[in-house]
Design a protein around this motif. Structure first.
Motif, PDB file in Angstrom:
ATOM      1  N   ALA A 112     -27.385 -17.534 -40.107  1.00 21.05           N
ATOM      2  CA  ALA A 112     -28.409 -16.862 -39.592  1.00 21.05           C
ATOM      3  C   ALA A 112     -29.136 -16.731 -38.230  1.00 21.05           C
ATOM      4  CB  ALA A 112     -29.102 -15.934 -40.447  1.00 21.05           C
ATOM      5  N   SER A 113     -28.992 -16.276 -37.485  1.00 20.09           N
ATOM      6  CA  SER A 113     -29.696 -16.315 -36.027  1.00 20.09           C
ATOM      7  C   SER A 113     -30.859 -16.590 -36.149  1.00 20.09           C
ATOM      8  CB  SER A 113     -29.572 -15.329 -34.866  1.00 20.09           C
ATOM      9  OG  SER A 113     -30.739 -13.905 -35.845  1.00 20.09           O
ATOM     10  N   GLU A 114     -31.840 -16.742 -37.452  1.00 26.04           N
ATOM     11  CA  GLU A 114     -33.243 -16.807 -37.520  1.00 26.04           C
ATOM     12  C   GLU A 114     -32.941 -18.451 -37.260  1.00 26.04           C
ATOM     13  OE1 GLU A 114     -33.162 -12.741 -38.556  1.00 26.04           O
ATOM     14  OE2 GLU A 114     -31.746 -14.412 -39.087  1.00 26.04           O
ATOM     15  N   LEU A 115     -32.165 -18.782 -38.123  1.00 26.20           N
ATOM     16  CA  LEU A 115     -31.802 -20.818 -37.935  1.00 26.20           C
ATOM     17  C   LEU A 115     -31.553 -21.402 -37.108  1.00 26.20           C
ATOM     18  CD1 LEU A 115     -31.257 -20.281 -41.889  1.00 26.20           C
ATOM     19  CD2 LEU A 115     -33.433 -20.557 -40.555  1.00 26.20           C
ATOM     20  N   GLU A 116     -30.825 -20.718 -36.561  1.00 29.72           N
ATOM     21  CA  GLU A 116     -30.340 -21.069 -35.006  1.00 29.72           C
ATOM     22  C   GLU A 116     -30.867 -22.170 -34.169  1.00 29.72           C
ATOM     23  OE1 GLU A 116     -28.669 -18.437 -32.116  1.00 29.72           O
ATOM     24  OE2 GLU A 116     -27.539 -17.147 -33.251  1.00 29.72           O
ATOM     25  N   PRO A 117     -32.195 -22.419 -34.324  1.00 31.72           N
ATOM     26  CA  PRO A 117     -32.579 -24.013 -33.930  1.00 31.72           C
ATOM     27  C   PRO A 117     -32.344 -25.280 -34.405  1.00 31.72           C
ATOM     28  CG  PRO A 117     -34.524 -22.518 -33.934  1.00 31.72           C
ATOM     29  CD  PRO A 117     -32.706 -21.290 -34.779  1.00 31.72           C
ATOM     30  N   TRP A 118     -31.561 -24.967 -35.612  1.00 27.88           N
ATOM     31  CA  TRP A 118     -32.101 -26.496 -36.307  1.00 27.88           C
ATOM     32  C   TRP A 118     -30.780 -26.324 -36.411  1.00 27.88           C
ATOM     33  CZ3 TRP A 118     -35.302 -22.912 -37.910  1.00 27.88           C
ATOM     34  CH2 TRP A 118     -37.150 -22.795 -37.277  1.00 27.88           C
ATOM     35  N   VAL A 119     -29.476 -25.461 -36.353  1.00 25.26           N
ATOM     36  CA  VAL A 119     -28.155 -25.627 -36.971  1.00 25.26           C
ATOM     37  C   VAL A 119     -27.414 -26.251 -35.271  1.00 25.26           C
ATOM     38  CG1 VAL A 119     -25.991 -23.738 -36.473  1.00 25.26           C
ATOM     39  CG2 VAL A 119     -28.316 -22.969 -37.569  1.00 25.26           C
ATOM     40  N   LYS A 120     -26.750 -27.608 -35.923  1.00 23.05           N
ATOM     41  CA  LYS A 120     -25.699 -28.338 -34.749  1.00 23.05           C
ATOM     42  C   LYS A 120     -24.234 -27.921 -35.456  1.00 23.05           C
ATOM     43  CE  LYS A 120     -29.455 -30.459 -33.219  1.00 23.05           C
ATOM     44  NZ  LYS A 120     -31.061 -30.234 -34.309  1.00 23.05           N
ATOM     45  N   PRO A 121     -23.213 -28.933 -34.501  1.00 27.41           N
ATOM     46  CA  PRO A 121     -21.750 -28.620 -35.623  1.00 27.41           C
ATOM     47  C   PRO A 121     -21.801 -29.431 -36.846  1.00 27.41           C
ATOM     48  CG  PRO A 121     -21.445 -28.915 -33.315  1.00 27.41           C
ATOM     49  CD  PRO A 121     -23.233 -28.643 -33.388  1.00 27.41           C
ATOM     50  N   GLU A 122     -22.702 -31.079 -36.711  1.00 28.56           N
ATOM     51  CA  GLU A 122     -22.740 -31.973 -37.086  1.00 28.56           C
ATOM     52  C   GLU A 122     -23.378 -31.642 -38.653  1.00 28.56           C
ATOM     53  OE1 GLU A 122     -26.009 -32.330 -34.065  1.00 28.56           O
ATOM     54  OE2 GLU A 122     -23.320 -32.122 -33.984  1.00 28.56           O
ATOM     55  N   VAL A 123     -23.799 -30.189 -38.708  1.00 27.64           N
ATOM     56  CA  VAL A 123     -24.900 -30.355 -40.256  1.00 27.64           C
ATOM     57  C   VAL A 123     -24.537 -28.928 -40.601  1.00 27.64           C
ATOM     58  CG1 VAL A 123     -27.108 -31.589 -38.863  1.00 27.64           C
ATOM     59  CG2 VAL A 123     -26.654 -29.361 -39.269  1.00 27.64           C
ATOM     60  N   VAL A 124     -23.273 -28.617 -40.731  1.00 26.37           N
ATOM     61  CA  VAL A 124     -23.075 -27.737 -40.700  1.00 26.37           C
ATOM     62  C   VAL A 124     -21.798 -27.487 -41.977  1.00 26.37           C
ATOM     63  CG1 VAL A 124     -21.904 -25.209 -40.878  1.00 26.37           C
ATOM     64  CG2 VAL A 124     -23.713 -25.913 -38.744  1.00 26.37           C
ATOM     65  N   PHE A 125     -20.977 -27.582 -42.974  1.00 28.78           N
ATOM     66  CA  PHE A 125     -19.803 -27.678 -43.658  1.00 28.78           C
ATOM     67  C   PHE A 125     -20.035 -26.478 -44.070  1.00 28.78           C
ATOM     68  CE2 PHE A 125     -23.699 -31.879 -43.118  1.00 28.78           C
ATOM     69  CZ  PHE A 125     -22.682 -32.299 -43.591  1.00 28.78           C
ATOM     70  N   SER A 126     -18.640 -26.463 -44.197  1.00 30.36           N
ATOM     71  CA  SER A 126     -18.100 -24.952 -44.213  1.00 30.36           C
ATOM     72  C   SER A 126     -17.483 -25.237 -45.629  1.00 30.36           C
ATOM     73  CB  SER A 126     -17.253 -24.788 -43.128  1.00 30.36           C
ATOM     74  OG  SER A 126     -17.031 -24.022 -42.626  1.00 30.36           O
TER      75      SER A 126
END
Length: 185
Positions: free
Chosen positions: A69-83
């Motif tokens: 969700a776009s509201e959480l974008e400030p904390w989203v970096k590829p290395e912390v997202v697990f699909s």
């Protein structure tokens, strides 16, 4: 020492009248700075997966529905997202991350309480990492009854004392009406 926080599937494709309130709560919780690292999972409905094969459900197959969700974008970096493909619980990469960092406990929140949050919490329990579910930062796309059912199952399987509030509910058990959506629910 900070402890890890996992934000489970708080993504565009799962925001509806029953889950919209989670966005502000999760953002506020992350802003407090009490947890580190902050990690994210995202559900991807694979073309050959069980949701399409058995349930004929074809949403959440690609962006923008699979985006955090776009509201959480400030904390989203590829290395912390697990699909994760489907209701798989902990993706292998996330389990490896936890093994490398020797975490003993994890705080969990997200969407859907009765599905992916439940599965991930129970998987952590099974591998000996204590899951703490922040109940007021969880919701179900199917509504309050599904959310409460998920909490009931979690209570029985991981222990009621592992279900805690983050103090962000503002007195609401269910999703409060969204003023930006003209209260059409």
């Amino acid at each position: 020492m900070s402890e890890p926080l996992i934000v489970v599937d708080v993504q565009s494709g799962f925001i509806n009248e029953f889950t919209h309130h989670i966005l502000q709560r999760v953002a506020h919780l992350i802003e407090r700075g009490e947890y580190a690292p902050v990690l994210f999972t995202r559900f991807i409905n694979a073309p050959d997966g069980p949701y399409q094969k058995f349930l004929d459900w074809h949403s959440c197959t690609q962006e923008p529905e699979t985006n955090i969700a776009s509201e959480l974008e400030p904390w989203v970096k590829p290395e912390v997202v697990f699909s994760k493909l489907g209701l798989c619980g902990i993706p292998d990469e996330l389990a490896d991350y936890f093994r490398r960092h020797c975490f003993e406990r994890v705080f969990i929140l997200g969407i859907d309480t009765d599905m992916c949050v439940l599965k991930i919490a129970m998987d952590f329990f099974d591998i000996g990492i204590e899951p703490i579910v922040l109940t007021d930062c969880c919701a179900s796309t199917a509504g309050l009854q599904a959310h409460l059912a998920g909490l009931a199952v979690l209570s029985r399987n991981i222990g009621a004392f592992r279900l805690r509030e983050a103090g962000l509910s503002e007195g609401f058990l269910a999703a409060p009406l969204d003023k930006n959506r003209e209260n059409k629910f």
